[in-house]
Structures are given as structure tokens and as C-alpha cells.
Design a protein around this motif. Structure first.
Motif, PDB file in Angstrom:
ATOM      1  N   VAL A   1       0.483  -1.150  -0.115  1.00  0.00           N
ATOM      2  CA  VAL A   1       0.172   0.449   0.076  1.00  0.00           C
ATOM      3  C   VAL A   1       0.919   1.363   0.080  1.00  0.00           C
ATOM      4  CG1 VAL A   1      -2.030   1.490   1.163  1.00  0.00           C
ATOM      5  CG2 VAL A   1      -1.819  -1.384   1.368  1.00  0.00           C
ATOM      6  N   ALA A   2       2.256   1.345   0.835  1.00  0.00           N
ATOM      7  CA  ALA A   2       2.845   2.703   0.776  1.00  0.00           C
ATOM      8  C   ALA A   2       3.092   3.018   0.034  1.00  0.00           C
ATOM      9  CB  ALA A   2       3.674   1.938   1.825  1.00  0.00           C
ATOM     10  N   ILE A   3       4.194   1.637  -1.382  1.00  0.00           N
ATOM     11  CA  ILE A   3       4.347   1.853  -2.102  1.00  0.00           C
ATOM     12  C   ILE A   3       3.626   2.489  -3.950  1.00  0.00           C
ATOM     13  CG2 ILE A   3       5.024   0.298  -4.107  1.00  0.00           C
ATOM     14  CD1 ILE A   3       6.669  -2.046  -2.854  1.00  0.00           C
ATOM     15  N   HIS A   4       2.290   1.770  -3.413  1.00  0.00           N
ATOM     16  CA  HIS A   4       0.879   2.256  -4.123  1.00  0.00           C
ATOM     17  C   HIS A   4       0.866   3.691  -3.906  1.00  0.00           C
ATOM     18  CE1 HIS A   4      -3.304   3.184  -5.489  1.00  0.00           C
ATOM     19  NE2 HIS A   4      -2.992   3.279  -4.141  1.00  0.00           N
ATOM     20  N   THR A   5       0.752   3.756  -3.112  1.00  0.00           N
ATOM     21  CA  THR A   5       1.277   5.687  -2.361  1.00  0.00           C
ATOM     22  C   THR A   5       1.781   6.912  -3.028  1.00  0.00           C
ATOM     23  OG1 THR A   5      -0.630   4.782  -0.298  1.00  0.00           O
ATOM     24  CG2 THR A   5       0.496   7.154  -0.449  1.00  0.00           C
ATOM     25  N   ALA A   6       3.503   5.629  -2.854  1.00  0.00           N
ATOM     26  CA  ALA A   6       4.433   6.660  -3.668  1.00  0.00           C
ATOM     27  C   ALA A   6       4.472   7.045  -4.975  1.00  0.00           C
ATOM     28  CB  ALA A   6       5.533   6.199  -3.138  1.00  0.00           C
TER      29      ALA A   6
END
Length: 616
Positions: free
Chosen positions: A93-98
Motif C-alpha cells: 500500500v505504501a508503494i501504491h501511495t508513493a
């Protein structure tokens, strides 16, 4: 302005699951978190494959396959606990957000371009969102009606891996039909919240149909109409239920494979990862994966690097599950696979060469007929070939086992659904208005009509109504029913080996004791009724397992035995010869040290139970 707001929502909403939400809001937040995690994992695959421009919904399918592989690595390393899977999911999810944050302006421009054109595509998209939300929320609010996935109790395996981080059970771990990919997918869905494991299949259905809609490019009335009919037919299918046996999850992966094989040079890494995910979901889907990999390699057969990347993608997903299965086999030194095959998996099988020839005899003519009957199109040709190979392999498998394992027949559905979706998409995109388009449209209409007229739970209106009313379960205050077997096992030392045959193995504490789940479709042989002078399979197996205790719950099998004894006595006017099923015989031969509500805890380490009329 609207585009900017939508991108901001896509960045922020997946993190709402960290808030103390309950009910419908929590289930929606968890679903959005999962979709974002799939997209984040897929973006990693796209970056490694050099395809950053890939469509988001295709990238999500890549992410599903990649997360299954990452979960397999965690399980093989004994790190697949709830916390371990949460790290995987929220890391993606953090990669998606970034990714959305760093390319904010670019994503806003793309979304503005989409919104600037004709918006008739909003009709099928809104219909998909509504039907998908009802199905996901209804499944999240209720438990599985049938928790078995054809090779074991899925929810028990899920709680085992979340509690211990591994699947160290040579009995309850998938042995014959799969490597545990569906358990891994359920564990991934469990990390945001407890409700989503039940909603994996309807969520996968929405994502697979979403990929089809995005491929249709429904900007004109004709394409939008195809999309609407496809969505309605997809959710109306009466024989594609949302139970543990993989259907829509596999169908989405196969649709993604078909979509990629429509390109002149499909990216080898995502293709291999998708194929590997199919292999670990069910063995019956391995021929489809092999055909897709072969088709991807055939585009450039003289490129060794491409072949290595293809096979590397397959092994990256499948090999961790093979290692986990090997570790489960060897978790008990005295146990060997041949013994289990003799005791539990006694199924008459035709030789592998005979089954391979039967599969080829079915697949080759079917592939030729499909390719000749369809337009000359790369995607349809590849889809026809993989579909024919998959259907032929499943039919040959059933014929080779004498029809044993009816779950294999259910695997015809994801293969057929994926081909139907690809056929509709390609016909609509090519605007080929010949007899094939007419036949496909009639078939979709017949499917919708039959789903409305089907009896009982198969009827579409009844299924959707039950799903809508099932949302009420999410409104209940959160709570844990607890472990009903804890009072019986309270006096058992931690780490003891307990063999269990209980109705709710998912409620056991797998972290406290070493649980061996005997209640599997293969383990049903342990409940066969045998005369007392017959060699007991259960006694031999429990001895090899080194089980210290047996937790046995009275079930319908014992009731049926009592009824059959009464009928025999009424018909023959004499008592039936004394017989017990194997587990009952073991329980009678040892001391029962605790009993509650029809559940007995038998100490296998103590001497035999006293005979009637004798003191212990």
C-alpha cells in the motif's frame, strides 16, 4: 479539479483501515486497502518488467499473483503470521501511495483525459461497483457455508498460518489438489481485517470484470452495452459461487494471461508470475499456465534470456510453496509420503502417460475447432489454445482417477469464464458483427435468463438478496466467540501433539499446541466402519504421527452408523456384528480424560481404557 480529488482519494482511502472502524465502513476500507496493495505489488512487477505504462487493472492482477508469491516466501520462512502478512500488505500500500504521489500530475492528466471524453462507460462501471460492493459486503458479513476447498479445511489452515507463520501439518496441509495458494490469498486478505477472507472471491470477480471493462474501452454505446451485459452475466452465473474453491481469483489471472498474449511481445516476467500463481492455486490449472508460458516463449524462441525470465517468474511464485510442502512432509521424521499415500490417498489412478495422451486427444481437436471457428486474432488464438489445454487436462484428470475428486470438475468454470470474457472483449473491440458476435450475445442473454430462473440458492435474485441481507452481520458489534475447545485442552502441556477431528478446527489455538487436522476429504477414510479384528488405519497413522492426544467430536457419521445399526437389527431380527470406525476404535481403546458437549479428549499415551465391569 475532479481528477485531482479522485487521485487524492486513491492515495488516502486505503489508509482508513488503520482507524478504529467497524461494520460496513471497516469492510469497505479493508477492500480498498487490498486493492491498493495489489496495485502496489503490481507496480513493482511493472517496474521490473519495464512496463510502467501498463493498465492499472492489469497491474492489479500482476499484484495479486506477486503477493501470493510473497506470501509463499513468508510461509516457507515461518514468517507468515498475521503481523508478517500485514507488513507485506501495508508495504505494498505504501508503494501504491508513493507511486501515485510521485506521479501525481501525470495521473491527474490521464484521468482528466478519460473524463473529458464520452462518459457512457460510467454506466457499466457504476453497475460493477454496486454489484461488486453488495457481493463483497455480503460475503464479508457471513462465514463460508462450505469451508472445505476440496483438499482440506481452508479456514483452519488460514488460522494455522496466521498463528504459527507456517503450514507444518502433513495431514491438514494441501497434499493432492494444490500447494496452498488459496490459503496464502486468504491470509493476505486477513491482514487488513478479519472480514475480508470471506470476500476474496467476490472481490476477485469485480476486479476480473473490471479488467474486461477497461479492455473494452466502453466509450461508445455499443461497447458500453457489451460491458453492461458482461457485468450482469458475470454476477449472475449460478455455478460460480463465492466459496473457498478458487474460481474468480483464477479466472482473473487467466484473463490477464489472455490479455497479455494479445500483445506482439508480452512481458515475460509478469507472464511467468501469473502462471506461477495459477500453479499454486490448484494443480488442475497448471496445464493452462504451461500453455500460456509456452505461447509467450514461442513469440521469440531463440531468445534464451526471455525463456529464463519466464521460468524464473514461475519458480519465484511456485518454489516457496514447494519448499513449504516439503518442510511439512519432513516435520515428522517417522512419517513418509508413501505411508500417507497408502493410508489416506488411496485413489486408483491411470498412469501419467495415459492421462497425458487423453488430455492431448481432447485438447488438440478442441484447440483446432476453436481457432478455426474464431476470427484470426492473436489474443483469441492464444485464449483458444490455453482453454482447450486446460479443459482437456481437467477432463483427462477426472477420467484417470475414475471421477474421484469432484472438486476438479469445478475448475472447468474459471477456465471457461476466462475464455468467455476474452471472447466478448475481443469481439467487441474488433467490432466483428458476424454470426459469432450474435451467438455470444445470445449466450450471455441465456445465461442471465437461466440465472433468474434457476431453482433455490442458484437463482440470481436470491443470491444477491441474501448477500444484501448478509451485510447486516457487519453491523453487529465486534466480538470473538472464543475457542470452544480451550477448556478441554487447558490441561494439555504447551507444544503437545494433538490430532483433531472437530467441526470447527479454525477456532483452535494453533500457537499453543501442535495441531494435526485429520478432518480432510482424504482423511475421511479414518472414519470407515471396520470390524474390531481388522487392522486400524487410524492407530497406525496416529502412532507414526507421534500424537499425544486425540480430540474427537461426535458428528453426523456416528449418527448415521447408529441409524444403520438400528435398520440392520429391524430387517435381520438380530444384532449387527460389532464394528467401529477407526477413530472411534482408537478412542475406545484409550482413556478419555475430558469430555464436554460431545467432544472428547483422549490421552493416547496412557494405557487402554478399562473394560466394563472392571476397575481402572
Amino acid at each position: 479539479m475532479i481528477a485531482s480529488g479522485l487521485v487524492v482519494c486513491a492515495i488516502a482511502l486505503p489508509w482508513l483501515t488503520l482507524l478504529p472502524l467497524h461494520g460496513v465502513a471497516a469492510a469497505i476500507a479493508h477492500a480498498l486497502t487490498l486493492i491498493a496493495a495489489f496495485h502496489g505489488a503490481g507496480r513493482i512487477v511493472a517496474w521490473l518488467a519495464g512496463r510502467p505504462e501498463a493498465a492499472p487493472l492489469l497491474v492489479i492482477q500482476w499484484g495479486i499473483a506477486a503477493l501470493i508469491g510473497l506470501s509463499g516466501i513468508a510461509i516457507a520462512c515461518h514468517a507468515g503470521t498475521l503481523a508478517g502478512h500485514a507488513v507485506l500488505v501495508f508495504g505494498c500500500v505504501a508503494i501504491h501511495t508513493a507511486a501515485l504521489g510521485l506521479g501525481f500530475s501525470e495521473h491527474v492528466e490521464r484521468l482528466e483525459a478519460v473524463l473529458a471524453g464520452p462518459r457512457i462507460w460510467l454506466v457499466p462501471a457504476a453497475l460493477l461497483a454496486v454489484l461488486g460492493a453488495i457481493a463483497v459486503l455480503g460475503a464479508a458479513g457471513d462465514s463460508f457455508a462450505q469451508p472445505f476447498d476440496g483438499d482440506g479445511h481452508l479456514m483452519a489452515q488460514l488460522h494455522r498460518v496466521l498463528g504459527t507463520g507456517a503450514l507444518m501439518d502433513p495431514i491438514g496441509y494441501p497434499r493432492h489438489a494444490g500447494l496452498g495458494g488459496q490459503v496464502a490469498l486468504a491470509a493476505i486478505a486477513s491482514s487488513p481485517g478479519d472480514d475480508l477472507p470471506h470476500g476474496v472471491e467476490p472481490l476477485a470477480a469485480a476486479l476480473a470484470l473490471g479488467l474486461a471493462i477497461s479492455s473494452l474501452r466502453a466509450r461508445e454505446p455499443v461497447a458500453a452495452l457489451w460491458a453492461v451485459v458482461l457485468v450482469v452475466a458475470g454476477f449472475a452465473l449460478p455455478f460460480a459461487p463465492y466459496d473457498p474453491l478458487p474460481c474468480w481469483a483464477a479466472a482473473g489471472l487467466i484473463v490477464a494471461l489472455h490479455h497479455m498474449l494479445g500483445d506482439a511481445e508480452p512481458a515475460p516476467l509478469p507472464l511467468g508470475i501469473l502462471a506461477g500463481a495459477l500453479v499454486v492455486l490448484r494443480h488442475e490449472l497448471a496445464p493452462v499456465a504451461a500453455a500460456a508460458v509456452a505461447a509467450g516463449w514461442w513469440r521469440r524462441p531463440r531468445d534464451p534470456r526471455r525463456a529464463v525470465v519466464l521460468l524464473g517468474g514461475v519458480l519465484a511464485v511456485a518454489l516457496p510453496f514447494v519448499i513449504a510442502r516439503t518442510l511439512a512432509w519432513r516435520s515428522i521424521p517417522a512419517l513418509s509420503p508413501p505411508l500417507l499415500s497408502t493410508v489416506l490417498l488411496h485413489v486408483a489412478r491411470a498412469p501419467l502417460a495415459v492421462r497425458a495422451l487423453a488430455a492431448a486427444a481432447i485438447a488438440v481437436p478442441a484447440a483446432l475447432v476453436l481457432r478455426l471457428a474464431l476470427p484470426d486474432h492473436r489474443a483469441l488464438a492464444a485464449a483458444a489454445t490455453t482453454t482447450a489445454v486446460g479443459l482437456g487436462a481437467i477432463v483427462a484428470h477426472l477420467a484417470g482417477t475414475g471421477g474421484a475428486g469432484s472438486g476438479s470438475l469445478r475448475l472447468l468454470w474459471p477456465v471457461g469464464i476466462a475464455f468467455a470474457i476474452t471472447l466478448v472483449v475481443e469481439l467487441a473491440r474488433s467490432r466483428w458483427s458476424g454470426p459469432a458476435a450474435l451467438l455470444v450475445s445470445l449466450g450471455l442473454c441465456v445465461t442471465i435468463y437461466e440465472a433468474g430462473e434457476a431453482p433455490g440458492h442458484l437463482r440470481w435474485s436470491r443470491r444477491m438478496t441474501e448477500a444484501a441481507t448478509g451485510i447486516d452481520h457487519l453491523a453487529r458489534p465486534p466480538g470473538d466467540a472464543g475457542d470452544p475447545y480451550a477448556p478441554l485442552l487447558a490441561g494439555v502441556r504447551p507444544g503437545a501433539t494433538v490430532a483433531v477431528w472437530v467441526a470447527e478446527p479454525e477456532r483452535l489455538d494453533y500457537a499453543r499446541h501442535r495441531i494435526l487436522d485429520l478432518r480432510t476429504p482424504a482423511g475421511a477414510r479414518l472414519r470407515e466402519h471396520r470390524f474390531r479384528d481388522h487392522i486400524s488405519l487410524a492407530a497406525a497413522l496416529l502412532g507414526r504421527l507421534g500424537a499425544d492426544y486425540l480430540l474427537l467430536e461426535a458428528d453426523d457419521l456416528r449418527v448415521l452408523r447408529i441409524q444403520s445399526d438400528l435398520i440392520y437389527r429391524w430387517l435381520c431380527r438380530e444384532p449387527r456384528p460389532i464394528c467401529d470406525d477407526d477413530l472411534e476404535a482408537v478412542a475406545r481403546a484409550h482413556r478419555v480424560i475430558a469430555e464436554r458437549n460431545g467432544v472428547r479428549l483422549v490421552d493416547l499415551g496412557r494405557g487402554p481404557a478399562p473394560r466394563p465391569g472392571h476397575s481402572p
